[in-house]
Write an enzyme that holds these catalytic residues in place. Structure first.
Site, PDB file in Angstrom:
ATOM      1  N   ILE A 177       0.858  -1.186   0.000  1.00  0.00           N
ATOM      2  CA  ILE A 177       0.000   0.000   0.000  1.00  0.00           C
ATOM      3  C   ILE A 177       0.886   1.225   0.000  1.00  0.00           C
ATOM      4  CG2 ILE A 177      -1.687   1.304   1.359  1.00  0.00           C
ATOM      5  CD1 ILE A 177      -2.278  -1.624   2.636  1.00  0.00           C
ATOM      6  N   LYS A 178       0.523   2.163  -0.856  1.00  0.00           N
ATOM      7  CA  LYS A 178       1.283   3.393  -0.935  1.00  0.00           C
ATOM      8  C   LYS A 178       0.357   4.552  -0.556  1.00  0.00           C
ATOM      9  CE  LYS A 178       3.153   7.070  -2.768  1.00  0.00           C
ATOM     10  NZ  LYS A 178       2.536   8.299  -3.262  1.00  0.00           N
ATOM     11  N   VAL A 179       0.756   5.289   0.482  1.00  0.00           N
ATOM     12  CA  VAL A 179      -0.007   6.486   0.864  1.00  0.00           C
ATOM     13  C   VAL A 179       0.942   7.667   0.989  1.00  0.00           C
ATOM     14  CG1 VAL A 179      -1.884   5.283   2.079  1.00  0.00           C
ATOM     15  CG2 VAL A 179       0.219   5.871   3.310  1.00  0.00           C
TER      16      VAL A 179
END
Lengths: 309, 309, 309, 309, 309
Positions: free
Chosen positions: E203-205
């Site tokens: 997951i990339k935030v």
């Protein structure tokens, strides 16, 4: 990426980058990473010859995890096995060594003059198990050979579209050949050529003898004075028969060998320009430390590079 | 979830949680729930041998509901049968016992040296009937064995993708073997290995004799001094041949047995580390109460745990 | 687009423009572009006869790139080979010469009275490799011929739907014929007709002898006084048998020929109205410059046009 | 195969040899064959603007055969049109010029702020018509652009698998842009980049003005002093935006141009390193001889080579 | 295989060994190999923001090969880009670095309150290009978010079945949020959770601020005294929101940062237990040597191991 690996990959121009990536994985793993040489551990003998004949000499080898660990510890380029053996370890050893799913198999519960192979796994199996390649056996010389070539056709096309590499074990056998002919130089070269023409990326043959099986071939070998006296000469000829070095061709020895004869064979493979060895029973039928020692000796012959990976 | 069940499941790392869930169901149902042992009721004899031969000795067994109730009441881990028998009870007994859809069958309306099997049900059938597993029979030794292995290949891959477990009945038969060889220790071990390599989660073989069928195998059995004199030894060897205990392998006895010999066999299975029994004719061909009594005796041998599940 | 090419294409009215485009490519490439004549380089002998027999007389020919370059440099209309040879050069020589994927192959590792062919490549292979056509061999006279005709049926339909041309190598062989009959005029004409009836766009047969194999045919040849004495007569008859000139039919000679006899044959093909030659071993089994010289001599006989491309 | 064509093809390493073959066909056809430059005749205006607006100025252009002949006679690299126009001539002109099937179209029978495109042909259409490529239009700036990108995704993947090349007409339009913005330098560069990122082999954009549409972009153009004053500069910038010259990008001019301005534009394209022109209305809306003269003038600017192919 | 990597992989028990193998590849490549930390080079800005805004500050970055080389030389774990950029280098750099195919994209040629994404590549593209993972962007907060979640659903399932990993860029945007809310701690945590619940492996935030967007959330943050004052606290909270450390979550900073602030952020990620950084514009918009220096500094913070790989 070494120059040599790049050179080898350049022979596979019709393949997509996915297949090239998997070929590069095979060539860039283990102690021989980057050298362009491969030593592969194959363990399909449980299926092909039966478990006791295969594993009783070294009982830990009954356990499917044993072979993953042997291949990893020895620094092999890849481990090849049928579906069941790969399923039994693929999660535990995920990402530790490239896998080759042996997708066709034969057993000896019947005895037939003309052997065949059953397809025992799918391309989707290879993908879900994280394999780099799928492998098939063909039997040039068998009356069933046409069906085997067609097995390869269907699955190899699917494998290539999905970015996998294709390995063909090309083992001449069957009523078309004498017993001696199964390892004859002309027949072994022919077997390598057929595998290459079927679109194999990697070809596995047995080390050939100097015997010539077919009269039509003998005439040419004599006329053209093709050197086949030494094993080195014969290896060189087989590499030539596999698209003149533009297809990876690796060799296995026989069943019962002394370490000396095996090492001698590896030297001949190296000198003749072969791409490496596939070492099954000679490695997993002895205690693990001895197996590691033997595989290390073999790799030392092939590999100018050390400690890479 | 007991430690033992967890340990068994750890051998199936390549399978998805759906398949693990169904394996857990099989292991956690009935009187043996949680022990890691299984007693399964299989009723495919109506198809395989004909109804009168199968059910006339105990006429209530003509009724498909009979077998569901027998398996449930006896506390079996699962009930295995062909499509028709399962369709005839799957609604009435839904959720009461794990079902195994025997998806290939053979009959004796013809007689051939080399038996084969017809695919008689689909993976979709297994799902709509709420089965935990699909089962297939293979005949190592038959000239049709390659086709049977390919049947397994196609359907097992589909079954696994849909979260089902796969059971293989591995029965050596056919022109490649002598009559005695069908239950030989070497051949039985080989049959277990082939089923495991084909990707079976559960393997069913017959209890082997001390006979050795193949010369190449005998040499190894003698050289390596593999103990095969007692039935316990032979069971232990078969478990070893099925990935050294990392695949569930269960046993059946023969056709006509006394209860004493049957119980003795079960003791040997238990002592040899087998995973359990599959008891068909010895249970459903006698009155229900006697069958329950026999199955209870068998489970008492396998099961240190009581009343679980 | 020359008038002659347009005239030839007019015979293929049921084919879609994609197939016509690929036929036009074959007819409009190389030194014979536009003449309606073709000289094609086929190299499937590595598969069909073995690598040493095929390539040892001129070792550079072991390398798959050699044949692409030979065909391009000589100004051939097309290069035909099995999957492996095409894969090994298709990227490097993309767009330089029309390719024909030989999608069925036979080897001589067994010897059988009735030869067959294995399908070794797919229509999708032909598309991804940029081929203009797919090729198949049929063996009229073999007990397996029906299967071969059905191979053609399935793949030719798929090829045509995707705009590819279909080439059939029609080689009478098998237990239905005497050795002499394999090249008999009646049988060769029959073989050409069968290929045409199967929907081939291009038919390849061997140059026929004056022998008549079948009694029923002999009666007619004699009654109707069909001229078959000279090779020119026989070529004319074969062209007639291939839909009276409305199907492209090309010829090969035999194995060991002098250049003189080969050139004489080409003259006969030209005078008899044949569409050209397929020259394999007679070209790639000699040094490259000599091969170019021979192919040039052949093209000079066929071609009134020069220097086109 | 010239060095320049080889260099251009080297940018398409992920494509199969089939697609490379079709790209080579586009680059090796017509008067500009081998130069790496392309002049393509596109005739989709009948669909896009209506027939009278398109063809009344030169009534022979109502006839679909007219455009095939114009493109062939002028020595264009390719002819691009919707399904109907290609179907109407593909047989008659098979093999005479590479075809690009414009597989999506828009009409002006409605008027909307945000244009879209309908898919009007299939990959199988392209194959049966013998096309070298399929083409799509996208409208960056339109609220429908996401759907258009997804059209390309589905069909381009299929086209590539079958060895076809993919051409994207990238035309900024829609409510996201001012009228001036449709040809702004920043937006045109962006449109070229989007087409390239979507996997186009050939990108068609309109010649950009020096206008900058987006504030965020203006800041960069000013800060980095990107030269955009002359048309040559702007062409150079667009080529840079299309993967720095590793994707073929060709240009069209506007609707109403004098020959002088058109020729001036071509000079700028050539000097700026553009790969060529797509010339529609400026060619087919004038008498044929004049059109040929104009196209010849254009090609003379691009082409150092003459008379090839 | 380090203990840390093994521990991370243990969180993905529902995935098949193929997906684990690709996750292992991502974790075992580059300077951070084996540490459980990742630094990924993403270059989708050409599509997302336009080429000049992305590449003009460092013009060599217009060339697709530049980014492959930057990622390899810097020792990144992976390189992520849209179809076009990957196609333009996948053959030349095959096997040198794991690739992530960014299979959905958005551009700014329109401006909408509620952004969406177009699917721009397929799972089969990922396989043929040899990718280890496919990536998608979702926009929690947008009215189009449901369609985006459904895009992920369809393709992620296909990707997982084929042994690929799935990366989700989770970017809160749209009319449901204030501008400040896009990086609010509650919304960022929510975005990480949604991606994890959709089945993302990675997951990339964006790094969150201390702002709290939603009243219902503020109440809880205050009541439970969730520490969010320092960036380290906030990273720790986001990791918690992504399944308490059992999903890999990596962070990006903003657009215009000094190296000092970027390095400070990386320290906070490391201290807060984040899994790494995705560094795009901050790396490729400066000269290569400076980019390498910066990436090395970042990796030095994450990585106790050196020189591995």
């Amino acid at each position: 990426m070494t120059e040599r690996v790049r050179e080898i990959l350049s022979g596979y121009g019709a393949d997509n980058p996915g297949t090239l990536t998997n070929l590069a994985r095979l060539l860039n793993t283990g102690r021989l990473a980057g050298t362009g040489k491969l030593v592969i551990l194959p363990v399909d003998q449980g299926f092909e010859h039966g478990p006791a004949r295969s594993f009783a000499p070294n009982p830990p080898a009954y356990d499917p995890r044993y072979h993953f660990e042997l291949a990893i510890e020895a620094g092999c380029n890849a481990y090849a096995a049928p579906l069941g053996f790969l399923e039994a370890g693929a999660r535990d050893y995920a990402g530790e060594i490239p896998l080759i799913l042996k997708a066709s198999n034969h057993d000896v519960t019947g005895s037939e003059a003309d052997p065949s192979q059953a397809l025992t796994a799918t391309v989707e199996d290879a993908l879900r198990l994280g394999c780099a390649a799928v492998g098939f056996t063909i039997y040039p010389g068998s009356t069933h050979r046409m069906e085997l070539y067609e097995q390869v056709r269907a699955l190899a096309a699917e494998a290539k579209r999905h970015g996998l590499a294709v390995v063909i074990w090309s083992y001449p056998r069957g009523s078309g050949l004498s017993k001696e002919g199964e390892r004859a130089i002309d027949i072994t070269g022919y077997a390598a050529q057929i595998a290459a023409q079927l679109g194999a990326h990697i070809i596995k043959v047995k080390l050939p003898t100097a015997h010539i099986e077919q009269d039509a071939a003998r005439k040419v070998y004599e006329q053209e004075k093709i050197p086949i006296d030494s094993l080195t000469d014969r290896v060189r000829h087989i590499v030539q028969c596999a698209f003149n070095g533009r297809r990876i061709v690796i060799f296995s020895g026989g069943e019962f060998e002394t370490d000396e004869s095996l090492i001698g064979e590896v030297r001949a493979i190296q000198e003749g320009g072969g791409f490496g060895s596939i070492v099954g029973r000679n490695s997993f039928q002895r205690p693990r430390t001895e197996a590691i020692r033997l595989l290390t000796s073999i790799m030392n012959i092939y590999g100018p590079l050390r400690g890479s990976a």
